[in-house]
Design a protein around this motif. Structure first.
Motif, PDB file in Angstrom:
ATOM      1  N   TYR A 429       0.821  -1.212   0.000  1.00 40.50           N
ATOM      2  CA  TYR A 429       0.000   0.000   0.000  1.00 40.50           C
ATOM      3  C   TYR A 429       0.854   1.261   0.000  1.00 40.50           C
ATOM      4  CZ  TYR A 429      -3.365   3.553   1.354  1.00 40.50           C
ATOM      5  OH  TYR A 429      -4.139   4.685   1.393  1.00 40.50           O
ATOM      6  N   SER A 430       0.481   2.205  -0.863  1.00 41.36           N
ATOM      7  CA  SER A 430       1.164   3.499  -0.943  1.00 41.36           C
ATOM      8  C   SER A 430       0.146   4.606  -0.714  1.00 41.36           C
ATOM      9  CB  SER A 430       1.830   3.677  -2.311  1.00 41.36           C
ATOM     10  OG  SER A 430       2.222   5.025  -2.498  1.00 41.36           O
ATOM     11  N   GLU A 432       0.740   7.767  -0.617  1.00 39.99           N
ATOM     12  CA  GLU A 432       1.040   8.855  -1.569  1.00 39.99           C
ATOM     13  C   GLU A 432       0.345   8.606  -2.901  1.00 39.99           C
ATOM     14  OE1 GLU A 432       3.242   7.202   0.223  1.00 39.99           O
ATOM     15  OE2 GLU A 432       3.866   8.748   1.655  1.00 39.99           O
ATOM     16  N   ASN A 433       0.359   7.361  -3.363  1.00 38.83           N
ATOM     17  CA  ASN A 433      -0.296   7.039  -4.624  1.00 38.83           C
ATOM     18  C   ASN A 433      -1.810   7.202  -4.507  1.00 38.83           C
ATOM     19  OD1 ASN A 433      -0.451   5.803  -7.371  1.00 38.83           O
ATOM     20  ND2 ASN A 433      -1.480   4.168  -6.259  1.00 38.83           N
TER      21      ASN A 433
END
Length: 460
Positions: A429-430, A432-433
């Motif tokens: 999981y990101s 920021e993305n």
């Protein structure tokens, strides 16, 4: 101690903590002027007594439940007119809860379970509206010309038994007045009811098999499990449906939805390419059937992730024009307001969506929580996000937003617990993305989510 029967009204200002944070002096001055000039005179007109002011909260008692309800309508209508002349960041909106029963008199103050329940009802009220107990509803439903909506059965804090709640808000109850029967739910066009058995042509295709393929794919697409496996299973189903009837619009719209989800979750290929593919498929759907509400809903979702707020609103409006009780379109229309900086206008749409379809629209609770997050109503936002997680235990984004809310609330340990769960569910999981894709019109709203995670020590 002395007791008496009374109708109890509890009200508070939506987003008050955020307003105080931005402009404490101006907010306090505005609240005082509104109470003295608009609310107190209505209390007097309807034989109400102010018990006390509690920051942004109001506690009042009335001798009659009819007076309490009519006074609330008068206040909310007056406030709506007042707010229409102000910028959105200067508007003051109240939620109201009303209950009736035996209260304990303590000098000028009042206490008791009736008061406590009125306070809980207030938290469940739509902004600009009211929530009332079933006891109040039974007493007023044949005595006032007000349209109440069934808000369902709720288990509220510190009240042992489940409570049946009814609500009113100008934007929420637009059908005929509801009686003790639950709201009649109009199914999406073409969906069978016990009294109707539609033929395939009712769905826009003459092919039973094409329609069956579409339904199978749609059930998978809108299920709780959303991953690369589901994506790879639904694409052939929708394409097969199109091969059987190339003029059947709904499978094109469903392909568009599938590619939107691929864009959001980065399951395969180039995300930007997926979003462009989604737009192409949705255009093909509308070209084949301009009156397909599902196609216009899908078009609104594509516009959402392209951050085209004007097209997003237009597409959702068109879907609702074709089917006013289309829960997913109500969800999309409410989300437009929320992500465009007008969460108070979006909340009634989301609430109605949830009432109409408890199953398919569990995602609506994410949008509802986000509305309260933007308003600075962190406790309410946390409660809504937790309900969404119960309905969809594998959601990562809602856990991220909940962790942010808990950071704002200073509940650091709990924020870390939900963040660990998120990482267990999706190790890659990101944040920021994910946050960069969120369609906030004002970047400051996204920064509020980021700042909550920083307060919790979860991101740098």
């Amino acid at each position: 101690m002395e007791r008496r029967l009374a109708a109890i009204l509890v009200a508070d200002v939506v987003g008050y903590s955020h307003m105080i944070e931005v402009d404490e002096e101006g907010t306090l001055t505005s609240f005082k002027a509104i109470f003295e000039g608009m609310i107190s005179p209505v209390f007097s007109q309807y034989h109400g007594r102010l018990v006390k002011l509690m920051g942004d909260g109001i506690l009042a008692e009335f001798t009659s439940v009819v007076d309490a309800v009519q006074a609330t309508v008068k206040i909310q209508e007056t406030m709506a007119k007042h707010n229409s002349l102000l910028a959105s960041n200067k508007q003051v909106t109240f939620r109201v809860g009303i209950n009736h029963g035996d209260i304990v008199i303590d000098g000028e103050d009042i206490h008791g379970d009736v008061v406590n329940l009125a306070a809980r009802l207030e938290t469940l009220s739509l902004p600009g509206g009211m929530s009332i107990s079933e006891k109040v509803y039974d007493e007023v439903r044949d005595r006032v010309d007000i349209r109440f909506c069934d808000q369902g059965i709720h288990q509220v804090k510190n009240i042992e038994r489940p409570i049946h709640i009814w609500g009113w808000a100008p934007q929420a109850c637009t059908s005929k007045q509801v009686t003790s029967e639950r709201l009649q739910q109009t199914p999406p066009r073409g969906v069978s009811t016990p009294n109707t058995t539609p033929q395939p042509t009712d769905f826009g295709t003459k092919s039973d098999e094409a329609h069956d393929l579409f339904l199978r794919g749609r059930e998978l697409l809108f299920g709780f499990q959303r991953d690369i496996n589901v994506f790879e299973r639904v694409i052939p189903l929708f394409r097969h449906a199109i091969a059987l009837d190339e003029n059947y619009s709904s499978p094109y719209a469903a392909l568009g939805m599938a590619y939107v989800l691929n864009y959001i979750n980065c399951w395969s290929g180039d995300p930007k390419t997926s979003l462009n593919q989604a737009k192409i498929y949705v255009r093909e759907a509308i070209k084949r059937n301009e009156n397909d509400a599902f196609a216009h809903y899908a078009n609104s979702v594509v516009a959402m992730w392209k951050k085209d707020h004007e097209s997003w609103a237009q597409a959702a409006d068109r879907a609702l024009e074709l089917n006013p009780d289309f829960a997913l379109a109500l969800n999309s229309r409410g989300a437009v307001y929320i992500y465009s900086g007008a969460p108070l206008m979006g909340i009634p749409y989301i609430q109605r969506c949830i009432r109409l379809d408890q199953l398919e629209t569990q995602q609506a609770r994410h949008f509802l929580g986000t509305a309260y997050l933007i308003l600075g109503e962190y406790e309410t936002a946390a409660e809504v996000y937790k309900k969404r997680i119960k309905l969809n235990p594998t959601t990562d984004l809602t856990r991220a937003f909940l962790a942010s809310v808990l950071g704002h609330m200073g509940e650091i340990e709990e924020a870390h617990t939900f963040w660990r769960e998120l990482k267990d569910i999706n190790p890659a999981y990101s944040f920021e993305n994910h946050i960069s894709k969120q369609p906030f019109k004002d970047p400051a709203e996204a920064k509020k989510i980021t700042s909550g995670l920083r307060k919790a020590g979860l991101i740098a």
